[in-house]
Design a protein around this motif. Structure first.
Motif, PDB file in Angstrom:
ATOM      1  N   ILE A 168      52.718  48.278  72.470  1.00 22.56           N
ATOM      2  CA  ILE A 168      51.816  48.124  71.335  1.00 22.56           C
ATOM      3  C   ILE A 168      52.590  48.353  70.044  1.00 22.56           C
ATOM      4  CG2 ILE A 168      49.693  48.773  72.543  1.00 22.56           C
ATOM      5  CD1 ILE A 168      50.041  51.594  71.492  1.00 22.56           C
ATOM      6  N   ALA A 169      52.021  47.888  68.962  1.00 21.51           N
ATOM      7  CA  ALA A 169      52.581  48.112  67.626  1.00 21.51           C
ATOM      8  C   ALA A 169      51.440  48.466  66.681  1.00 21.51           C
ATOM      9  CB  ALA A 169      53.309  46.867  67.123  1.00 21.51           C
TER      10      ALA A 169
ATOM     11  N   ALA B 227      44.191  40.049  70.149  1.00 22.63           N
ATOM     12  CA  ALA B 227      45.506  40.586  69.772  1.00 22.63           C
ATOM     13  C   ALA B 227      45.373  41.953  69.116  1.00 22.63           C
ATOM     14  CB  ALA B 227      46.224  39.620  68.830  1.00 22.63           C
ATOM     15  N   ILE B 228      44.194  42.236  68.558  1.00 24.68           N
ATOM     16  CA  ILE B 228      43.930  43.544  67.952  1.00 24.68           C
ATOM     17  C   ILE B 228      43.306  44.440  69.020  1.00 24.68           C
ATOM     18  CG2 ILE B 228      42.816  44.768  66.073  1.00 24.68           C
ATOM     19  CD1 ILE B 228      44.889  42.710  65.189  1.00 24.68           C
ATOM     20  N   GLU B 229      44.068  45.381  69.506  1.00 25.59           N
ATOM     21  CA  GLU B 229      43.577  46.280  70.557  1.00 25.59           C
ATOM     22  C   GLU B 229      42.677  47.371  69.994  1.00 25.59           C
ATOM     23  OE1 GLU B 229      45.881  49.256  73.510  1.00 25.59           O
ATOM     24  OE2 GLU B 229      46.261  47.114  73.848  1.00 25.59           O
TER      25      GLU B 229
ATOM     26  N   ASN C 230      48.608  44.272  70.456  1.00 23.61           N
ATOM     27  CA  ASN C 230      49.296  44.123  71.735  1.00 23.61           C
ATOM     28  C   ASN C 230      49.977  42.769  71.889  1.00 23.61           C
ATOM     29  OD1 ASN C 230      47.147  42.320  72.327  1.00 23.61           O
ATOM     30  ND2 ASN C 230      45.944  43.999  73.185  1.00 23.61           N
ATOM     31  N   ASP C 231      49.857  41.933  70.866  1.00 29.95           N
ATOM     32  CA  ASP C 231      50.491  40.607  70.867  1.00 29.95           C
ATOM     33  C   ASP C 231      51.473  40.560  69.704  1.00 29.95           C
ATOM     34  OD1 ASP C 231      51.273  37.995  70.957  1.00 29.95           O
ATOM     35  OD2 ASP C 231      49.258  37.137  70.775  1.00 29.95           O
ATOM     36  N   PHE C 232      52.756  40.674  70.022  1.00 31.35           N
ATOM     37  CA  PHE C 232      53.761  40.749  68.970  1.00 31.35           C
ATOM     38  C   PHE C 232      54.054  39.392  68.336  1.00 31.35           C
ATOM     39  CE2 PHE C 232      55.558  44.481  71.609  1.00 31.35           C
ATOM     40  CZ  PHE C 232      54.512  45.282  71.174  1.00 31.35           C
ATOM     41  N   THR C 233      53.617  38.319  68.963  1.00 28.79           N
ATOM     42  CA  THR C 233      53.864  36.994  68.382  1.00 28.79           C
ATOM     43  C   THR C 233      53.040  36.771  67.118  1.00 28.79           C
ATOM     44  OG1 THR C 233      52.142  35.990  69.779  1.00 28.79           O
ATOM     45  CG2 THR C 233      54.389  36.050  70.659  1.00 28.79           C
TER      46      THR C 233
ATOM     47  N   TRP D 277      54.981  50.475  63.768  1.00 34.00           N
ATOM     48  CA  TRP D 277      55.432  51.567  64.614  1.00 34.00           C
ATOM     49  C   TRP D 277      55.235  51.139  66.064  1.00 34.00           C
ATOM     50  CZ3 TRP D 277      52.680  52.482  60.093  1.00 34.00           C
ATOM     51  CH2 TRP D 277      53.351  53.241  59.113  1.00 34.00           C
ATOM     52  N   TRP D 278      56.314  51.060  66.798  1.00 36.44           N
ATOM     53  CA  TRP D 278      56.280  50.584  68.182  1.00 36.44           C
ATOM     54  C   TRP D 278      56.021  51.766  69.118  1.00 36.44           C
ATOM     55  CZ3 TRP D 278      56.645  45.395  67.759  1.00 36.44           C
ATOM     56  CH2 TRP D 278      57.346  44.881  66.664  1.00 36.44           C
TER      57      TRP D 278
END
Length: 249
Positions: free
Chosen positions: A49-50, A87-89, A125-128, A149-150
């Protein structure tokens, strides 16, 4: 008739005040020696996650203007973030403030302006899509973006893998010690977990912070940032105690 219990003397039960003798540690015997080792593991894995922090601001000469602008800009930011769907957790609001700013000179408390601010934290959760979302948020007026922040999730399989590897290393190390003495492992008598956890989320060395100011129009074709995920380190440590057969010394 007299109750004989009243005539019999009452004897106090003595209390044993002797300090308790500490239990001796099982150090083993010549026939079944004990062997104690530590197992360690250190894994480097990709993040799962980021997180980014989005701070929306507004300033006005009166309270109503500041609140109106802040509400509008906040709605724009939230709508944009939510448009990325799965994509937004997680999306959380951290703090809201509306602060009057007084004039620096003068004896009276005169309000010069009102400064409003609201902060959100988005977990992706989707870094693309991370670079694109970050760029679009930074294009909004008076909007600041910090991060990414990873991190790993608390239930990430990486933690289990690290613990498993630490135990296997402890067994392998103990086996090598026993074989060096011409013996072999017999049984395990204790396994103590010293902690198996991910390091605290660490910001990338080149953590980016972006802010949009003024009334410049939003660029619909703003280039997306190229953000490379930072690998995470997972640690695990265990203490293990075994018994082994009699060494051939």
């Amino acid at each position: 008739m007299t109750d004989p219990s009243h005539d019999a003397p009452i004897e106090d039960t003595p209390i044993d005040t002797t300090p308790a003798t500490p239990t001796a540690l099982p150090y083993g015997t010549p026939d079944t020696p004990r062997l104690a080792v530590r197992g360690e593991a250190r894994l480097e894995v990709d993040p799962e996650i980021a997180r980014i922090t989005v701070t929306v601001s507004a300033r006005g000469t009166d309270r109503a203007t500041a609140l109106t602008d802040l509400t509008r800009r906040n709605e724009q930011a939230l709508t944009l973030i939510k448009s990325y769907g799965d994509a937004i957790e997680k999306l959380e609001t951290g703090a809201f403030s509306l602060t009057p700013q007084l004039t620096e000179k003068g004896r009276h408390e005169r309000i010069r302006a009102y400064h409003g601010r609201v902060t959100h934290t988005a977990t992706l959760n989707d870094f693309t899509t991370l670079g694109e979302l970050t760029t679009r948020l930074a294009d909004l007026d008076l909007t600041r973006v910090d991060g990414p922040w990873w991190a790993l999730r608390h239930d990430s399989p990486a933690h289990r893998d690290a613990r498993t590897q630490a135990v296997r290393e402890a067994v392998q190390r103990a086996r090598e010690y026993a074989e060096a003495l011409g013996a072999h492992l017999d049984a395990i008598v204790e396994l103590a977990d010293l902690g198996a956890e991910n390091t605290a989320p660490v910001a990338a060395p080149a953590m980016r912070s972006f802010a949009g100011y003024g009334g410049a129009p939003v660029q619909e074709s703003a280039p997306a940032l190229d953000l490379e995920p930072q690998r995470q380190t997972v640690y695990a440590n265990v203490n293990a105690r075994f018994t082994m057969t009699r060494p051939a010394l």
